[in-house]
Design a protein around this motif. Structure first.
Motif, PDB file in Angstrom:
ATOM      1  N   LYS A 157       0.804  -1.218   0.000  1.00  0.00           N
ATOM      2  CA  LYS A 157       0.000   0.000   0.000  1.00  0.00           C
ATOM      3  C   LYS A 157       0.845   1.281   0.000  1.00  0.00           C
ATOM      4  CE  LYS A 157      -3.553   1.158   0.134  1.00  0.00           C
ATOM      5  NZ  LYS A 157      -4.323   1.727  -1.006  1.00  0.00           N
ATOM      6  N   ARG A 162      -2.566  -0.343  -5.761  1.00  0.00           N
ATOM      7  CA  ARG A 162      -3.876  -0.711  -5.269  1.00  0.00           C
ATOM      8  C   ARG A 162      -3.801  -2.186  -4.904  1.00  0.00           C
ATOM      9  NH1 ARG A 162      -8.936   1.687  -8.608  1.00  0.00           N
ATOM     10  NH2 ARG A 162      -9.959   0.437  -6.995  1.00  0.00           N
ATOM     11  N   ALA A 163      -3.766  -2.455  -3.620  1.00  0.00           N
ATOM     12  CA  ALA A 163      -3.608  -3.815  -3.114  1.00  0.00           C
ATOM     13  C   ALA A 163      -4.988  -4.406  -2.871  1.00  0.00           C
ATOM     14  CB  ALA A 163      -2.793  -3.820  -1.828  1.00  0.00           C
ATOM     15  N   GLY A 198      -5.970  -0.230   4.306  1.00  0.00           N
ATOM     16  CA  GLY A 198      -6.363   0.214   2.975  1.00  0.00           C
ATOM     17  C   GLY A 198      -6.359  -0.849   1.906  1.00  0.00           C
ATOM     18  N   VAL A 199      -6.119  -2.109   2.271  1.00  0.00           N
ATOM     19  CA  VAL A 199      -6.230  -3.187   1.288  1.00  0.00           C
ATOM     20  C   VAL A 199      -7.699  -3.308   0.869  1.00  0.00           C
ATOM     21  CG1 VAL A 199      -5.992  -5.679   0.912  1.00  0.00           C
ATOM     22  CG2 VAL A 199      -4.226  -4.425   2.173  1.00  0.00           C
TER      23      VAL A 199
END
Length: 225
Positions: A157, A162-163, A198-199
């Motif tokens: 991240k 964008r994970a 934020g994954v």
């Protein structure tokens, strides 16, 4: 994805993670199970199953067990290799300009590196075959590998990726997947930490028939868990 040479049978028993017996054309047949998960709520004696005839591959077991009918749902695809193949087809159809399977990142191989509209994606795909009360759960057995993949996605991240952890839901009428804390508390904790970091969580419900698996859409988790 499509399966050629499919044939119906009836499940009898599972000898180990890889081998089961079925009743095929009135005779007992040993078949390969294409999923090492427990599948306890699916592979029950008397369940209708679908086999793929792989006689041309010159193997010890002629048939692969690929689908099981769950009475309240319909056909459930249990082929653990099918999820990445279905995901690849979906990425190709969804406007991704670069798609690299089995992408080396950190200490792991993640299922896909992809690019779209100037953004870089790292995507790890997980198949979901466990349903309880209309909701999907993952995993159905402890998975250190899945925990490791989540940790790699968290590391990505801050590097402007964008994970994504993408759940391919290989059964009808299920649109969401939750971590199955009862079976794997380590994964459940890692999943919560990853979402907080934020994954992204993608849910990919599928259309499943006796001879095909097709991703219908992609639903995203807007609210962090």
């Amino acid at each position: 994805m499509e399966y050629p040479n499919t044939i119906p049978a009836v499940f009898l028993s599972r000898k180990n993670r890889f081998i089961a017996t079925v009743l095929l054309n009135g005779k007992e047949e040993t078949v390969h199970v294409k999923n090492t998960g427990r599948l306890g709520e699916l592979l029950t004696p008397g369940a209708d199953v679908i086999l793929q005839d792989c006689a041309a591959e010159n193997r010890k077991t002629r048939y692969d067990l690929i689908c099981v009918r769950k009475p309240e749902l319909g056909w459930v695809n249990i082929d653990s290799q099918a999820t990445s193949k279905a995901m690849l087809a979906w990425l190709q159809e969804s406007g991704f300009s670069v798609i690299r399977p089995e992408y080396r990142y950190g200490a792991s191989r993640l299922d896909f590196y992809a690019e779209k509209d100037g953004e870089r994606y790292l995507i790890e795909v997980k198949g979901c075959t466990l349903e309880l009360g209309g909701v999907g759960y993952f995993p159905d057995a402890p998975s250190e590998r899945a925990v490791r993949h989540l940790k790699e996605l968290m590391k990505a991240k801050p590097e402007d990726y964008r994970a994504v952890i993408a759940f391919v839901i290989a059964m009808p009428r299920v649109t969401k997947v939750l971590p199955y804390e009862k079976n794997d508390p380590s994964f459940a904790a890692a999943f919560r930490h990853a979402a907080e970091a934020g994954v992204e969580v993608w849910y990919l419900p599928c259309s499943v028939t006796e001879s095909s698996l097709t991703i219908e859409c992609c639903l995203t988790e807007k609210k962090r868990v």
